[in-house]
Design an enzyme around this catalytic site. Structure first.
Site, short mmCIF file in Angstrom:
data_model
loop_
_atom_site.label_atom_id
_atom_site.label_comp_id
_atom_site.label_asym_id
_atom_site.label_seq_id
_atom_site.Cartn_x
_atom_site.Cartn_y
_atom_site.Cartn_z
CD GLN A 150 -2.87 -0.39 0.34
OE1 GLN A 150 -3.60 -0.05 0.23
NE2 GLN A 150 -3.91 -2.18 0.68
CG PHE A 179 -8.79 -10.16 -4.50
CD1 PHE A 179 -8.03 -9.81 -5.40
CD2 PHE A 179 -9.27 -9.87 -4.19
CE1 PHE A 179 -8.64 -10.49 -6.44
CE2 PHE A 179 -10.58 -10.16 -5.26
CZ PHE A 179 -10.66 -10.95 -5.86
CG ASN A 227 -7.73 -16.00 -11.98
OD1 ASN A 227 -7.76 -14.96 -11.47
ND2 ASN A 227 -7.12 -16.18 -13.21
CB CYS A 274 -8.17 0.62 -5.35
SG CYS A 274 -7.68 -0.25 -6.42
#
Ligand SMILES: C[S@@+](CC[C@H](N)C(=O)[O-])C[C@H]1O[C@@H](n2cnc3c(N)ncnc32)[C@H](O)[C@@H]1O
Length: 317
Positions: A150, A179, A227, A274
């Site tokens: 981050q 994630f 994935n 985001c």
């Protein structure tokens, strides 16, 4: 709507990529950032939103690179701040001239920074200094300069604390972190709960997250590669049940996994985003699955830019 999380307006970025290019006409080396929607480079040696320590390296680094014998081989520079060391990465397109490399290594030693050379887009060689780490809510997180971290450390810390609060974690909870990257949320959560499973797409980061759990002596955190754009049935972790789920996808959002979240049993989901557009789309899926939106908050991670980070809490009774 909760109060926004904010930090310092300047000096907040702990990483930046500096473009390098020899200008065709003037034959001068350019060092700076790309103009919006253009390949043109604007020379910049003072970037006030960058961490002060990294910013102080810009000008001497440019002066040094101007003395290089083979400037046409230079690709770009990455500047990254760890809590133990600053890191300079040089991407170069051909083998570095020996004298140029020696000068760069001497610079790194003099400035007391770690230096990595990047001869290919997926090869990183540390030639001076230590590996970097950052400290986060009671854990140490080592990273390589090409790993996702981050950008805004101060707001990141507030974000992790708020996410842990909103999840209302208890010592009995089994938590899923989708994630998960290097474990920025998973490792602080593991200190408070029964078990954490983190899932991440990049193999190298899964390995690093596993290692990061070990060095923090967190035996209740496990990490898997997957994935998350693909169907999760068949994944070893997808057969387990969870009490709480955190997800923090990239800008593309989590459309591949979000429709399947209610199958995992969680009563609370914290979605960190985001990109407001994909958060809005994915929220609809959670509402359709019977979750209610309980809290929504903004985070000003990137002052002076149009980027907006947000966090949403969904609860199912
Ligand atoms: C916004 S970052 C968050 C990382 C971590 N939660 C943190 O706070 O540092 C998003 C992460 O999602 C991973 N990612 C992106 N697309 C993915 C996919 N399709 N499947 C799994 N992981 C993915 C990226 O590698 C990255 O680590």
């Amino acid at each position: 709507l909760e109060a926004p999380l904010v930090g310092e307006a300047l000096g907040y970025r702990r990483r930046a990529r500096v473009s390098l290019k020899v200008d065709k006409k003037s034959r001068q080396l350019q060092f700076g950032f790309r103009k919006k929607q253009s390949k043109e480079i604007v020379n910049v040696v003072d970037c006030p939103v960058l961490d002060a320590g990294l910013n102080a390296l810009m000008s001497p680094l440019f002066e040094l690179l101007k003395t290089f014998r083979h400037q046409e081989n230079l690709g770009h520079i990455e500047l990254v701040k760890g809590d133990n060391t600053l890191v300079v990465v040089l991407r170069h397109m051909k083998a570095l001239d020996e004298q140029d490399q020696a000068a760069l290594e001497a610079f790194a030693k003099e400035q007391q920074v770690s230096l990595y050379l990047m001869p290919q887009s997926d090869v990183l060689n540390r030639v001076v200094g230590d590996q970097a780490h950052y400290l986060e809510t009671g854990v140490t997180i080592p990273f390589e300069p090409n790993n996702f971290i981050q950008v805004n450390q101060d707001v990141n810390r507030k974000m992790v604390e708020q996410a842990l609060n909103w999840l209302d974690l208890t010592a009995e909870d089994r938590v899923l972190d989708l994630f998960c990257g290097l474990g920025n949320f998973s490792l602080p959560m593991a200190k408070k709960v029964r078990s954490v499973i983190g899932v991440e797409g990049v193999d190298a980061m899964v390995e690093k997250a596993t290692h990061n759990a070990e060095i923090n002596q967190l035996e209740n955190a496990r990490f898997f590669q997957a994935n998350l754009e693909q169907d999760m049935s068949g994944q070893p972790w997808a057969t387990e049940k969870f009490d709480k789920i955190l997800l923090d996808p990239a800008r593309a959002g989590a459309s591949g996994i979000v429709d399947q979240l209610s199958d995992l049993g969680a009563s609370r989901v914290v979605y960190v985003s985001c990109n407001p557009a994909t958060l809005a789309r994915d929220s609809q899926s959670l509402l359709n699955q019977g979750f209610q939106l309980r809290k929504l908050g903004m985070l000003d991670m990137f002052p002076h830019t149009s980027h907006l980070e947000s966090m949403a809490l969904f609860v199912k009774d």
